[in-house]
Design a protein around this motif. Structure first.
Motif, PDB file in Angstrom:
ATOM      1  N   GLU A 242     134.006 150.870  52.851  1.00 23.58           N
ATOM      2  CA  GLU A 242     133.982 151.503  51.530  1.00 23.58           C
ATOM      3  C   GLU A 242     135.389 151.930  51.105  1.00 23.58           C
ATOM      4  O   GLU A 242     135.801 151.694  49.962  1.00 23.58           O
ATOM      5  CB  GLU A 242     133.051 152.717  51.551  1.00 23.58           C
ATOM      6  N   HIS A 246     137.378 150.032  48.012  1.00 20.59           N
ATOM      7  CA  HIS A 246     137.825 150.832  46.875  1.00 20.59           C
ATOM      8  C   HIS A 246     139.330 150.680  46.665  1.00 20.59           C
ATOM      9  O   HIS A 246     139.808 150.526  45.526  1.00 20.59           O
ATOM     10  CB  HIS A 246     137.461 152.304  47.100  1.00 20.59           C
ATOM     11  N   ASP A 249     140.215 147.218  45.311  1.00 24.36           N
ATOM     12  CA  ASP A 249     139.878 147.158  43.884  1.00 24.36           C
ATOM     13  C   ASP A 249     140.918 147.887  43.040  1.00 24.36           C
ATOM     14  O   ASP A 249     141.216 147.477  41.907  1.00 24.36           O
ATOM     15  CB  ASP A 249     138.491 147.780  43.636  1.00 24.36           C
ATOM     16  N   LYS A 250     141.490 148.971  43.602  1.00 28.22           N
ATOM     17  CA  LYS A 250     142.506 149.747  42.894  1.00 28.22           C
ATOM     18  C   LYS A 250     143.869 149.047  42.885  1.00 28.22           C
ATOM     19  O   LYS A 250     144.740 149.377  42.078  1.00 28.22           O
ATOM     20  CB  LYS A 250     142.709 151.118  43.556  1.00 28.22           C
TER      21      LYS A 250
END
Length: 253
Positions: A242, A246, A249-250
């Motif tokens: 996770e 995240h 994706d950032k």
């Protein structure tokens, strides 16, 4: 593990999925299976490649961080990998750091988890003793917050390794090389997006090591996982994935 281990040109590796490449590097007592949770999650959208580093059978004169980096250089060339993100655990993080500094044109992102390179308390402060199963079991358990994470299969594997004098000689040589090769002065030059995922209860590379990496690598991000020790991707795979997802994706390419 339900993945094919390919063997080509003296390399053993896993190559699953398609898309952007994630190159995963295991630690001193690591194996391809350490990354099973990462493969399960990320091979749906990414190409996940994991070479088996020749820790136990490389020429003794080459047994060290530089020799392993040379091995990864050869593997990357053999697989014709151009640009990729590299993820390293423990010793694999150390190799990832050296490779990133030598080949910045290849690296898109750097992810370290429980990495050596600044400080590590190898095997809980002692080298492995041969022939003592309970001692090996205790040392393997020491690398996890929950001792039950150290499966009998994993303990048996490490026990088998430590009963081979040639393998132990290489492990000691590589461990000493890692301890000598402090990278504090070098990693300030890393200019790639960098994520540090650390076990809050890490006994091998304690939390202060994560903070030190964070202070030295410009723009790096540090995330801790509670109730987790030296191999977050094994012990807390869902939390690890996770955090990593995240962050990826950032930091799109």
């Amino acid at each position: 593990m339900n993945y094919t281990i390919k063997e080509e040109n003296n390399y053993q590796y896993i190559d699953e999925g398609q898309g952007e490449i994630l190159l995963l590097l295991h630690g001193l007592f690591g194996a391809l299976s350490n990354w099973q949770g990462v493969i399960n999650h990320f091979s749906k959208k990414y190409r996940v490649i994991i070479p088996l580093m020749p820790i136990h059978d490389m020429p003794i004169k080459e047994a060290g961080c530089e020799g392993l980096t040379t091995f990864i250089e050869g593997f990357v060339e053999f697989k014709k990998l151009d640009k990729f993100s590299v993820i390293g655990n423990s010793l694999g993080g150390h190799v990832a750091l050296i490779y990133t500094l030598k080949h910045p044109e290849k690296i898109q992102r750097l992810i370290l988890t429980g990495s050596s390179g600044l400080f590590e308390n190898s095997m809980g402060g002692s080298y492995p003793k041969r022939g003592n199963y309970e001692y090996i079991k205790e040392r393997v358990e020491y690398t996890f917050y929950d001792p039950k994470t150290a499966s009998k299969e994993l303990v048996d594997e490490v026990f088998e390794i430590t009963n081979s004098i040639p393998k132990v000689m290489r492990i000691i040589a590589i461990a000493k090389s890692a301890q000598r090769n402090n990278m504090a002065k070098d990693i300030v030059r890393i200019d790639k997006p960098t994520l540090l995922i650390w076990g809050l209860n890490d006994t091998i590379t304690p939390p202060h090591v994560g903070h030190e990496f964070n202070a030295l690598i410009p723009g790096s991000e540090l995330q801790f996982i509670d109730r987790c020790c030296h191999a977050p991707m094994m012990e807390r795979p869902e939390e690890f994935n996770e955090i990593l997802q995240h962050w990826l994706d950032k930091n799109p390419l």
